[in-house]
Structure formats: C-alpha cells, structure tokens
Design a protein around this motif. Structure first.
Motif, PDB file in Angstrom:
ATOM      1  N   MET A 187       0.836  -1.184   0.000  1.00 44.15           N
ATOM      2  CA  MET A 187       0.000   0.000   0.000  1.00 44.15           C
ATOM      3  C   MET A 187       0.882   1.249   0.000  1.00 44.15           C
ATOM      4  O   MET A 187       1.912   1.273   0.661  1.00 44.15           O
ATOM      5  N   PRO A 188       0.452   2.271  -0.705  1.00 44.15           N
ATOM      6  CA  PRO A 188       1.234   3.510  -0.732  1.00 44.15           C
ATOM      7  C   PRO A 188       1.323   4.177   0.643  1.00 44.15           C
ATOM      8  O   PRO A 188       0.416   4.071   1.464  1.00 44.15           O
ATOM      9  N   ASN A 189       2.439   4.862   0.859  1.00 41.95           N
ATOM     10  CA  ASN A 189       2.657   5.625   2.075  1.00 41.95           C
ATOM     11  C   ASN A 189       2.102   7.032   1.900  1.00 41.95           C
ATOM     12  O   ASN A 189       2.247   7.628   0.833  1.00 41.95           O
ATOM     13  N   VAL A 190       1.498   7.568   2.952  1.00 35.07           N
ATOM     14  CA  VAL A 190       0.911   8.906   2.881  1.00 35.07           C
ATOM     15  C   VAL A 190       1.429   9.753   4.033  1.00 35.07           C
ATOM     16  O   VAL A 190       1.403   9.333   5.188  1.00 35.07           O
ATOM     17  N   LEU A 191       1.885  10.954   3.695  1.00 33.13           N
ATOM     18  CA  LEU A 191       2.298  11.927   4.691  1.00 33.13           C
ATOM     19  C   LEU A 191       1.230  13.010   4.763  1.00 33.13           C
ATOM     20  O   LEU A 191       0.876  13.608   3.747  1.00 33.13           O
ATOM     21  N   THR A 192       0.692  13.242   5.959  1.00 35.10           N
ATOM     22  CA  THR A 192      -0.232  14.353   6.143  1.00 35.10           C
ATOM     23  C   THR A 192       0.541  15.496   6.769  1.00 35.10           C
ATOM     24  O   THR A 192       1.339  15.306   7.684  1.00 35.10           O
ATOM     25  N   LEU A 193       0.295  16.690   6.256  1.00 33.77           N
ATOM     26  CA  LEU A 193       1.061  17.863   6.651  1.00 33.77           C
ATOM     27  C   LEU A 193       0.087  18.977   7.009  1.00 33.77           C
ATOM     28  O   LEU A 193      -0.731  19.381   6.194  1.00 33.77           O
ATOM     29  N   SER A 194       0.160  19.460   8.241  1.00 33.80           N
ATOM     30  CA  SER A 194      -0.694  20.553   8.680  1.00 33.80           C
ATOM     31  C   SER A 194       0.120  21.832   8.773  1.00 33.80           C
ATOM     32  O   SER A 194       1.114  21.893   9.490  1.00 33.80           O
ATOM     33  N   GLY A 195      -0.336  22.854   8.049  1.00 34.62           N
ATOM     34  CA  GLY A 195       0.359  24.131   8.036  1.00 34.62           C
ATOM     35  C   GLY A 195      -0.248  25.170   8.947  1.00 34.62           C
ATOM     36  O   GLY A 195      -0.015  26.365   8.761  1.00 34.62           O
ATOM     37  N   SER A 196      -1.010  24.750   9.940  1.00 32.58           N
ATOM     38  CA  SER A 196      -1.630  25.709  10.853  1.00 32.58           C
ATOM     39  C   SER A 196      -0.690  26.081  11.984  1.00 32.58           C
ATOM     40  O   SER A 196      -0.052  25.214  12.581  1.00 32.58           O
ATOM     41  N   PRO A 197      -0.638  27.379  12.334  1.00 29.26           N
ATOM     42  CA  PRO A 197       0.180  27.782  13.473  1.00 29.26           C
ATOM     43  C   PRO A 197      -0.531  27.646  14.815  1.00 29.26           C
ATOM     44  O   PRO A 197       0.075  27.845  15.859  1.00 29.26           O
ATOM     45  N   SER A 198      -1.806  27.294  14.826  1.00 28.25           N
ATOM     46  CA  SER A 198      -2.604  27.271  16.058  1.00 28.25           C
ATOM     47  C   SER A 198      -2.422  26.000  16.859  1.00 28.25           C
ATOM     48  O   SER A 198      -2.331  24.906  16.293  1.00 28.25           O
ATOM     49  N   ALA A 199      -2.429  26.138  18.179  1.00 29.47           N
ATOM     50  CA  ALA A 199      -2.336  24.974  19.060  1.00 29.47           C
ATOM     51  C   ALA A 199      -3.613  24.149  18.990  1.00 29.47           C
ATOM     52  O   ALA A 199      -3.568  22.922  18.990  1.00 29.47           O
ATOM     53  N   ARG A 200      -4.775  24.810  18.955  1.00 32.11           N
ATOM     54  CA  ARG A 200      -6.053  24.114  18.776  1.00 32.11           C
ATOM     55  C   ARG A 200      -6.512  24.419  17.365  1.00 32.11           C
ATOM     56  O   ARG A 200      -7.128  25.437  17.109  1.00 32.11           O
ATOM     57  N   SER A 201      -6.182  23.542  16.452  1.00 34.16           N
ATOM     58  CA  SER A 201      -6.305  23.826  15.035  1.00 34.16           C
ATOM     59  C   SER A 201      -7.393  23.009  14.355  1.00 34.16           C
ATOM     60  O   SER A 201      -7.389  21.778  14.425  1.00 34.16           O
ATOM     61  N   ARG A 202      -8.284  23.694  13.688  1.00 35.85           N
ATOM     62  CA  ARG A 202      -9.287  23.001  12.876  1.00 35.85           C
ATOM     63  C   ARG A 202      -8.619  22.337  11.667  1.00 35.85           C
ATOM     64  O   ARG A 202      -9.011  21.255  11.253  1.00 35.85           O
ATOM     65  N   THR A 203      -7.620  22.994  11.118  1.00 37.15           N
ATOM     66  CA  THR A 203      -6.898  22.412   9.976  1.00 37.15           C
ATOM     67  C   THR A 203      -6.231  21.113  10.369  1.00 37.15           C
ATOM     68  O   THR A 203      -6.349  20.101   9.675  1.00 37.15           O
ATOM     69  N   SER A 204      -5.526  21.121  11.500  1.00 34.78           N
ATOM     70  CA  SER A 204      -4.867  19.903  11.960  1.00 34.78           C
ATOM     71  C   SER A 204      -5.884  18.812  12.247  1.00 34.78           C
ATOM     72  O   SER A 204      -5.671  17.636  11.931  1.00 34.78           O
ATOM     73  N   SER A 205      -7.019  19.194  12.810  1.00 33.67           N
ATOM     74  CA  SER A 205      -8.077  18.234  13.081  1.00 33.67           C
ATOM     75  C   SER A 205      -8.576  17.597  11.788  1.00 33.67           C
ATOM     76  O   SER A 205      -8.749  16.373  11.695  1.00 33.67           O
ATOM     77  N   LEU A 206      -8.797  18.415  10.765  1.00 29.83           N
ATOM     78  CA  LEU A 206      -9.253  17.909   9.471  1.00 29.83           C
ATOM     79  C   LEU A 206      -8.215  16.983   8.847  1.00 29.83           C
ATOM     80  O   LEU A 206      -8.543  15.889   8.369  1.00 29.83           O
ATOM     81  N   VAL A 207      -6.949  17.403   8.873  1.00 36.02           N
ATOM     82  CA  VAL A 207      -5.884  16.601   8.280  1.00 36.02           C
ATOM     83  C   VAL A 207      -5.745  15.262   8.998  1.00 36.02           C
ATOM     84  O   VAL A 207      -5.594  14.205   8.373  1.00 36.02           O
ATOM     85  N   ARG A 208      -5.835  15.283  10.320  1.00 34.17           N
ATOM     86  CA  ARG A 208      -5.752  14.025  11.071  1.00 34.17           C
ATOM     87  C   ARG A 208      -6.969  13.136  10.799  1.00 34.17           C
ATOM     88  O   ARG A 208      -6.847  11.907  10.737  1.00 34.17           O
ATOM     89  N   HIS A 209      -8.128  13.739  10.629  1.00 37.74           N
ATOM     90  CA  HIS A 209      -9.329  12.970  10.270  1.00 37.74           C
ATOM     91  C   HIS A 209      -9.111  12.249   8.934  1.00 37.74           C
ATOM     92  O   HIS A 209      -9.401  11.061   8.806  1.00 37.74           O
ATOM     93  N   VAL A 210      -8.582  12.973   7.964  1.00 36.68           N
ATOM     94  CA  VAL A 210      -8.287  12.358   6.662  1.00 36.68           C
ATOM     95  C   VAL A 210      -7.246  11.254   6.832  1.00 36.68           C
ATOM     96  O   VAL A 210      -7.364  10.177   6.233  1.00 36.68           O
ATOM     97  N   GLY A 211      -6.249  11.496   7.665  1.00 29.90           N
ATOM     98  CA  GLY A 211      -5.245  10.463   7.933  1.00 29.90           C
ATOM     99  C   GLY A 211      -5.850   9.199   8.519  1.00 29.90           C
ATOM    100  O   GLY A 211      -5.478   8.084   8.149  1.00 29.90           O
TER     101      GLY A 211
END
Length: 195
Positions: free
Chosen positions: A1-25
């Motif tokens: 299976m292919p390897n996937v790197l998820t990358l969050s570019g948010s500077p916030s400690a409580r980040s909606r972007t990071s939450s979304l990226v981790r959900h996709v992960g």
C-alpha cells in the motif's frame, strides 16, 4: 500500500486544519495505508525562519516527504492564501521533492469567499515542487470542524455538513493511488534544496 504523509500548516495549538488533516489520515489508515503526520508548528522556528535546510528537524521532514507516495497538505486560509508557516516549510523542500507524488490539498476558512485559495495560491506552489498530480482540493468551513484540544489531538470531528465532501475527496485520493504505482525514488530528479 502507498505511504501517505499528512502535513498541517496551521500555526494554532487548537487547530481546525490539523483536526481535518488528522481525520483524513484516519480515513486513510482505515484503508490500510501507512500514514505519518507532521504539524509544521511543532518544528523548531529558527531553522524555518533562517531557511536552514540542513537542520536535523528539516532533514527529517525532507526524508518523510521522500518516503511518501502521496501527501495531504492542509492549511488555514489567511488573507486569501495558505499560511505563511506552510510556505516557510515548502520553501525548504528540495526543488523536485514532490515529483512522482500525488498531492491532495485541503483548506479551512471562515467563509466560502476563500475557496479559490487552493487553486490560485496553493496549487501553483505544489506544482512547482515537481508533482504533476495535484488532485482537486477541498475547502471546509471552520464551523464544520471541531478543533483539536492539545490533550486529545486528533479527536476533532467533521460535521455532517462537510463529512460527505471530505469522504469523497479521500475516495478520489484512494482512486488515484490505486491507479498509479508508488513513486520510485530513482524517478525523482534532484534533491538539492530550492532555497
């Protein structure tokens, strides 16, 4: 299976972007992909701001990008563009770091007025790093993603209004990965930093 790197570019400690990226992960992990996550905000600021591509933490990111067959790149939208924090990291990647890789861009923001930031701001930078396969990205309104709490990072919830779109976006990534063989390191030209 292919390897996937998820990358969050948010500077916030409580980040909606990071939450979304981790959900996709998590969705990709459920499909038996090996997924690694990097939050740019966790990298030491000095080498990022000084453009020090030789710093061990930056070299680890470059190695993780090299390991990946696909990347999920998430960013909040600020001033109609991706985050400056994400840009500082992308500037330190080798010129063709994304050659042969599939890239799925994701963005979060307060208004649909920022939806074009993916195509007009982020996509050109990703393409300049050598990939010919930047998938149609997905924009999610801030109010449709619960931010990660520091003590429960990764537990954010995507609201019902956004869940179907996120799932369809992940399905497009899975289809793309199934249709192409994992990227071969030898097929990627140049490993010199673009700085």
């Amino acid at each position: 299976m292919p390897n996937v790197l998820t990358l969050s570019g948010s500077p916030s400690a409580r980040s909606r972007t990071s939450s979304l990226v981790r959900h996709v992960g998590r969705l990709l992990t459920d499909e038996h992909h090996d997924v690694r996550h990097i939050a740019v905000r966790d990298l030491p600021p000095e080498p990022l701001l000084a453009g020090n591509a030789a710093h061990p933490a930056i070299r680890e990111v470059v190695e993780a990008v090299d390991w990946a067959d696909a990347l999920v790149v998430g960013t909040p939208v600020y001033k109609a563009a991706y985050s400056g924090l994400l840009k500082t990291l992308l500037d330190l990647l080798p010129q063709f770091a994304l050659a042969g890789k599939t890239v799925l861009p994701l963005a979060t923001g307060g208004s649909t007025a920022h939806v074009l930031a993916i195509d007009y701001a982020l996509r050109p930078v990703l393409t300049s790093l050598g990939t010919d396969n930047v998938l149609r990205g997905w924009f999610v309104l801030d109010r449709h993603v619960s931010p990660d709490a520091p003590e429960t990072e990764g537990s954010g919830v995507v609201a019902a209004e956004a869940a179907d779109g996120v799932t369809e976006t992940v399905d497009r990534l899975l289809d793309s990965l199934a249709a192409s063989p994992p990227a071969a390191v030898a097929a990627r030209p140049g490993l010199a930093p673009a700085v």
